[in-house]
Motif scaffolding. Sequence first.
Motif, short mmCIF file in Angstrom:
data_model
loop_
_atom_site.label_atom_id
_atom_site.label_comp_id
_atom_site.label_asym_id
_atom_site.label_seq_id
_atom_site.Cartn_x
_atom_site.Cartn_y
_atom_site.Cartn_z
N MET A 37 75.78 -62.85 -93.61
CA MET A 37 75.81 -61.63 -92.83
C MET A 37 76.40 -60.49 -93.66
O MET A 37 77.30 -60.70 -94.47
CB MET A 37 76.63 -61.84 -91.56
N LYS A 38 75.88 -59.27 -93.42
CA LYS A 38 76.38 -58.09 -94.11
C LYS A 38 76.89 -57.07 -93.10
O LYS A 38 76.57 -57.13 -91.91
CB LYS A 38 75.26 -57.47 -94.96
N GLU A 39 77.69 -56.14 -93.60
CA GLU A 39 78.27 -55.13 -92.73
C GLU A 39 77.22 -54.29 -92.04
O GLU A 39 77.44 -53.76 -90.95
CB GLU A 39 79.23 -54.23 -93.51
N ASP A 40 76.04 -54.12 -92.68
CA ASP A 40 75.02 -53.26 -92.07
C ASP A 40 74.60 -53.79 -90.70
O ASP A 40 74.20 -53.02 -89.83
CB ASP A 40 73.82 -53.08 -93.00
N PHE A 41 74.68 -55.12 -90.51
CA PHE A 41 74.36 -55.69 -89.20
C PHE A 41 75.38 -55.23 -88.16
O PHE A 41 75.03 -54.85 -87.04
CB PHE A 41 74.34 -57.22 -89.27
N LEU A 42 76.65 -55.24 -88.52
CA LEU A 42 77.70 -54.79 -87.59
C LEU A 42 77.56 -53.28 -87.32
O LEU A 42 77.80 -52.83 -86.20
CB LEU A 42 79.08 -55.10 -88.16
N HIS A 43 77.16 -52.52 -88.36
CA HIS A 43 76.92 -51.09 -88.15
C HIS A 43 75.80 -50.90 -87.11
O HIS A 43 75.90 -50.04 -86.23
CB HIS A 43 76.50 -50.42 -89.46
N TYR A 44 74.74 -51.68 -87.26
CA TYR A 44 73.61 -51.61 -86.33
C TYR A 44 74.05 -51.99 -84.92
O TYR A 44 73.72 -51.27 -83.95
CB TYR A 44 72.50 -52.54 -86.81
N VAL A 45 74.77 -53.07 -84.81
CA VAL A 45 75.21 -53.55 -83.49
C VAL A 45 76.10 -52.51 -82.81
O VAL A 45 75.95 -52.24 -81.61
CB VAL A 45 75.97 -54.89 -83.65
N TRP A 46 77.01 -51.92 -83.58
CA TRP A 46 77.92 -50.92 -83.00
C TRP A 46 77.17 -49.62 -82.66
O TRP A 46 77.35 -49.06 -81.58
CB TRP A 46 79.05 -50.63 -83.99
N GLN A 47 76.32 -49.16 -83.56
CA GLN A 47 75.61 -47.90 -83.36
C GLN A 47 74.70 -47.95 -82.14
O GLN A 47 74.63 -46.99 -81.35
CB GLN A 47 74.79 -47.55 -84.60
N TYR A 48 73.98 -49.08 -81.97
CA TYR A 48 73.00 -49.19 -80.89
C TYR A 48 73.52 -49.99 -79.70
O TYR A 48 72.75 -50.32 -78.80
CB TYR A 48 71.70 -49.79 -81.43
N LYS A 49 74.82 -50.33 -79.76
CA LYS A 49 75.46 -51.06 -78.66
C LYS A 49 74.72 -52.35 -78.31
O LYS A 49 74.42 -52.63 -77.14
CB LYS A 49 75.59 -50.17 -77.43
N LYS A 50 74.44 -53.15 -79.32
CA LYS A 50 73.74 -54.41 -79.12
C LYS A 50 74.75 -55.55 -78.85
O LYS A 50 74.72 -56.61 -79.47
CB LYS A 50 72.88 -54.75 -80.33
N PHE A 51 75.65 -55.30 -77.91
CA PHE A 51 76.65 -56.30 -77.56
C PHE A 51 77.10 -56.03 -76.13
O PHE A 51 76.85 -54.96 -75.56
CB PHE A 51 77.84 -56.26 -78.53
N ASP A 52 77.75 -57.00 -75.54
CA ASP A 52 78.23 -56.89 -74.16
C ASP A 52 79.52 -56.08 -74.16
O ASP A 52 80.58 -56.57 -74.52
CB ASP A 52 78.47 -58.28 -73.59
N PHE A 53 79.42 -54.81 -73.77
CA PHE A 53 80.60 -53.95 -73.81
C PHE A 53 81.18 -53.71 -72.40
O PHE A 53 81.93 -52.76 -72.17
CB PHE A 53 80.27 -52.60 -74.48
N SER A 54 80.82 -54.61 -71.45
CA SER A 54 81.28 -54.43 -70.07
C SER A 54 82.73 -54.86 -69.86
O SER A 54 83.40 -54.38 -68.95
CB SER A 54 80.37 -55.21 -69.10
N ASN A 55 83.22 -55.76 -70.71
CA ASN A 55 84.58 -56.27 -70.51
C ASN A 55 85.22 -56.55 -71.87
O ASN A 55 85.66 -57.66 -72.16
CB ASN A 55 84.55 -57.55 -69.66
N LEU A 56 85.28 -55.51 -72.70
CA LEU A 56 85.80 -55.67 -74.06
C LEU A 56 87.32 -55.75 -74.06
O LEU A 56 88.00 -55.05 -73.30
CB LEU A 56 85.37 -54.50 -74.94
N LYS A 57 87.81 -56.57 -74.96
CA LYS A 57 89.25 -56.67 -75.17
C LYS A 57 89.54 -56.76 -76.67
O LYS A 57 88.79 -57.41 -77.41
CB LYS A 57 89.84 -57.88 -74.44
N THR A 58 90.61 -56.13 -77.09
CA THR A 58 91.02 -56.24 -78.49
C THR A 58 91.58 -57.63 -78.73
O THR A 58 91.79 -58.41 -77.79
CB THR A 58 92.08 -55.20 -78.84
N CYS A 59 91.83 -57.92 -79.98
CA CYS A 59 92.41 -59.23 -80.33
C CYS A 59 93.81 -59.39 -79.75
O CYS A 59 94.31 -60.52 -79.62
CB CYS A 59 92.45 -59.40 -81.85
N ALA A 60 94.45 -58.28 -79.39
CA ALA A 60 95.77 -58.33 -78.76
C ALA A 60 95.69 -58.41 -77.24
O ALA A 60 96.72 -58.46 -76.56
CB ALA A 60 96.59 -57.11 -79.17
N GLY A 61 94.45 -58.41 -76.70
CA GLY A 61 94.26 -58.54 -75.26
C GLY A 61 94.19 -57.24 -74.50
O GLY A 61 94.13 -57.23 -73.27
N ASP A 62 94.14 -56.10 -75.21
CA ASP A 62 94.06 -54.81 -74.54
C ASP A 62 92.61 -54.50 -74.16
O ASP A 62 91.69 -54.78 -74.94
CB ASP A 62 94.60 -53.70 -75.44
#
Length: 422
Positions: free
Chosen positions: A1-26
């Motif tokens: 995997m390369k960072e460009d995939f994460l750029h794509y996922v973040w830019q086009y919101k290709k992930f479930d962002f309905s209940n996001l939490k940071t690694c600290a639980g926020d």
Amino acid sequence: MKEDFLHYVWQYKKFDFSNLKTCAGDSVIIVNSGQYLQLAGPDFFNAQIILNEQKWAGNVEIHLKSSDWYLHQHENDTAYDNVILHVVWENDVPIFRKDNNEIPTLELKNYVYKEVLENYLKLKTQKSWIYCENQIKTIDDFALQNWQERLFFERLERKEIPILALLKETENDWEAVLFCMLAKNFGLNTNGEAFLKIAKSIPFSVIRKESFEIENLEAVLFGMSDLIPLEAEDNYAKDIQKRFDYCLQKYQFQKKINPQVQFFKHRPDNFPTIRLAQLAMLYNTYQNLFSKIMAITKTDDFYKLFDISVSNYWQTHYQFDKVSAKKKKKFSKSFIDLLIINTIVPIQFSYAKSQGKEITEVILNIMNSIQFEKNSIVEKFAFFGIKSQNAFETQSLLQLKNEYCNQGKCLNCAIGIQLLKN
């Protein structure tokens, strides 16, 4: 995997962002994912998030592993002081600001849609030639045509770079730039750089003043290219040597180059002697060549413009002192096409930009009327289902292969993004 995939996922919101939490639980709510500028500094600028009900505005940095922050030494770069969220695939170490406050980290692997990841892995599996070779023919024509137009103008902008460099060298003398670029392309791959050196070594004022006498033009070009025999036998060679010496003295310029032009592996019609003789005849025929070329908007008019022969001597010679059967040695249609693609259209494009003129449609019409180029890249795309009909399409495919496929930039490519969406 390369960072460009994460750029794509973040830019086009290709992930479930309905209940996001940071690694600290926020809790994390994305108000604006930011601008993807692909410049130095953080990956996404002017993002907005709500972190535990508090709104933050700033930048987002993306890495495969959170430890890449330290690997890239971002902790020492003030450009990263305003990062409000660190987005990673794997969180392996906590990241801290200079004030020792931990930067909130979002681990994306827990939220990316399964089908998006599967499509990415399928796309990025190594193939024999390009990653999407088994899928590219499924792209719809409309999406492909739009992407090809952008690719074509990207390639045109790349070709503009040496033109602008020459323009600076010649103190904004567009006629001199045209002469140098034509010379380079008359030399083709083998002698292109040598011919460019020759053209740059001759003040264009000399070409302009001597253009009325073909023998003088030939003398200057052959003299600067080291092609006139030291012990010439025929009168022509002796004559142009004298003319060359006279021009050096008259215009007070020196021969400082050793161009080393090559005859090896060239067919006779592509011998450097013939190409230089044609270049001389071109400037002998048209004393206002630049203005003529800038005014042409149709391909057929270029074919008429370049319908010239060589001087009498070169109609019966391919080399000095060696007589051959008489042949006018006119430009072939395929050679004129190369000149249009690699010299004329780029200069028309660059000159129009400098004058604030819009000639996009003119350029597209010219390129669409030129026969498609024949080379290994074009043939390979045809093998995988993308067949070219004209030079506009082949130029765009060359840009695609060289600047995207060869660089593995699938997620900067409209084709790659389309395949991920599918």
